[in-house]
Design an enzyme around this catalytic site. Structure first.
Site, PDB file in Angstrom:
ATOM      1  CB  CYS A  32     -15.157   6.521  -1.714  1.00 57.06           C
ATOM      2  SG  CYS A  32     -13.507   6.750  -2.168  1.00 57.06           S
ATOM      3  CG  ASN A  81      -6.006   3.199  -9.095  1.00 53.96           C
ATOM      4  OD1 ASN A  81      -5.291   3.191 -10.114  1.00 53.96           O
ATOM      5  ND2 ASN A  81      -5.602   3.115  -7.985  1.00 53.96           N
ATOM      6  CG  ASP A 111      -2.077   1.061   1.071  1.00 49.39           C
ATOM      7  OD1 ASP A 111      -3.173   0.506   0.754  1.00 49.39           O
ATOM      8  OD2 ASP A 111      -1.754   2.495   1.277  1.00 49.39           O
ATOM      9  CB  VAL A 144       1.236  -1.948  -7.726  1.00 49.96           C
ATOM     10  CG1 VAL A 144       0.991  -2.816  -8.836  1.00 49.96           C
ATOM     11  CG2 VAL A 144       0.973  -2.780  -6.526  1.00 49.96           C
ATOM     12  CB  CYS A 197      -8.702 -10.565 -18.599  1.00 57.72           C
ATOM     13  SG  CYS A 197      -8.751  -9.355 -19.874  1.00 57.72           S
TER      14      CYS A 197
END
Length: 337
Positions: free
Chosen positions: A182, A127, A56, A106, A167
């Site tokens: 959100c 995202n 994270d 990432v 996928c």
């Protein structure tokens, strides 16, 4: 002792001791340790998964506590990175599970190293950019991808298996965006719990060898309006660049210099540098801002309502705006190229 820990799970016919042993010998990657990721990790650790690698890029804030179950007010006070705070809690829940916590982002450059040796990748992100990187990498290396998304009171989840199912790129457009996040419409924690629980349940089915009862649908629901639907997987899209032509376009995109608006954070992440020496930047920013350094990050607050959060891996969160132009202007002014 361990059989006693899992006694109720061992009584469950589809798992029993053979399934428990498989869980103990499994390794999973959880990407994002926020709302979805904390619930995912909690269930995985309590279920006895042997190793969890989690990553994270963010740190714990007060607004997280409404739905991110592994964190508390002390984590907020210490401004702990979510990966570290989660690791601290998870190790207290189950000391036999190996937790590999990574504070970072990432990217197309590091994702293949992150998935090396894992049996399932679980999506706790917020995202599509990151999700498509994970989707491409999982289908390139034949690793199942447990997708989940939540906003407001609605959730969506699917367990995607290379060569068995379509996928994520087949299911969701790369430009899918109805304008709701959100940050604009909020989110309630029970919806988060439901999505994460579906993700973990399908993962446990897969890891214990119960593949015949996998859902094999895109499952959606609105917990507030009492709606839920299962959309059966269709055939993969013709010429899908991920699961059909195997071009894996998201693995070719470089994220350095990219500005990413963070959902619900009034923040923009800029990842331009490969590393930042926090001690040096503390000295540089001290004359123009109120700075605070922890072992994991540097926080610099400016009088104009803008705050920088610097991480040693080169990322900078520009807080106080969701305008990427404004964020880039502040970044270039104080951090530079």
């Amino acid at each position: 002792m361990q059989s006693n820990r899992y006694s109720r799970q061992l009584l469950f016919g589809p798992i029993q001791q053979a399934g428990q042993d498989k869980l103990q010998n499994s390794t999973v990657l959880v990407v994002g340790v926020g709302a979805l990721g904390t619930v995912i990790c909690n269930h995985l650790v309590r279920s006895g998964v042997g190793k969890i690698r989690l990553i994270d890029r963010d740190y714990v804030e007060l607004t997280n506590l409404q739905r991110q179950m592994l964190f508390d007010e002390n984590d907020v006070k210490e401004a702990l990175p979510k990966a570290i705070a989660a690791k601290n809690k998870l190790e207290k829940i189950n000391s036999t599970t190996e937790i590999d916590a990574i504070v970072g982002n990432v990217t197309a450059e590091n994702v293949e190293e992150l998935i090396n040796g894992v049996d399932v990748v679980l999506d706790g992100t917020d995202n599509l950019f990151t999700r498509f990187i994970l989707n491409d990498c999982c289908f390139k290396h034949d690793i199942p991808f447990s997708y989940g998304g939540v906003v407001s009171s609605r959730g969506m989840t699917a367990f995607l298996i290379p060569q068995k199912t379509p996928c994520l790129r087949c299911l969701i457009s790369g430009t899918a965006n109805d304008g709701q996040t959100c940050d604009t419409v909020g989110v309630i924690s029970p919806a988060v719990d439901m999505v994460s629980s579906f993700q973990v349940t399908e993962t446990i089915k897969y890891l214990t060898g119960n593949k015949d009862v996998l859902r094999n649908t895109l499952h959606t629901f609105d917990i507030w309006l009492n709606n839920q639907y299962d959309i059966k997987f269709a055939n993969p899209k013709i010429n899908c660049p991920t699961c059909q032509t195997r071009e894996f376009p998201s693995l070719k995109r470089k994220v350095e210099n990219a500005e990413i608006v963070l959902c619900g954070r009034n923040s923009v992440q800029i990842h331009q540098k490969t590393k930042l020496n926090l001690k040096i930047w503390k000295d540089k920013l001290a004359p123009v801002s109120a700075v605070k350094q922890t072992p994991f990050l540097l926080k610099a607050e400016f009088e104009q309502g803008i705050t920088f959060i610097l991480f040693s891996d080169g990322r900078v969160l520009v807080q106080g705006t969701e305008d990427t132009v404004i964020a880039r202007s502040w970044y270039d002014r104080y951090i530079g190229s």
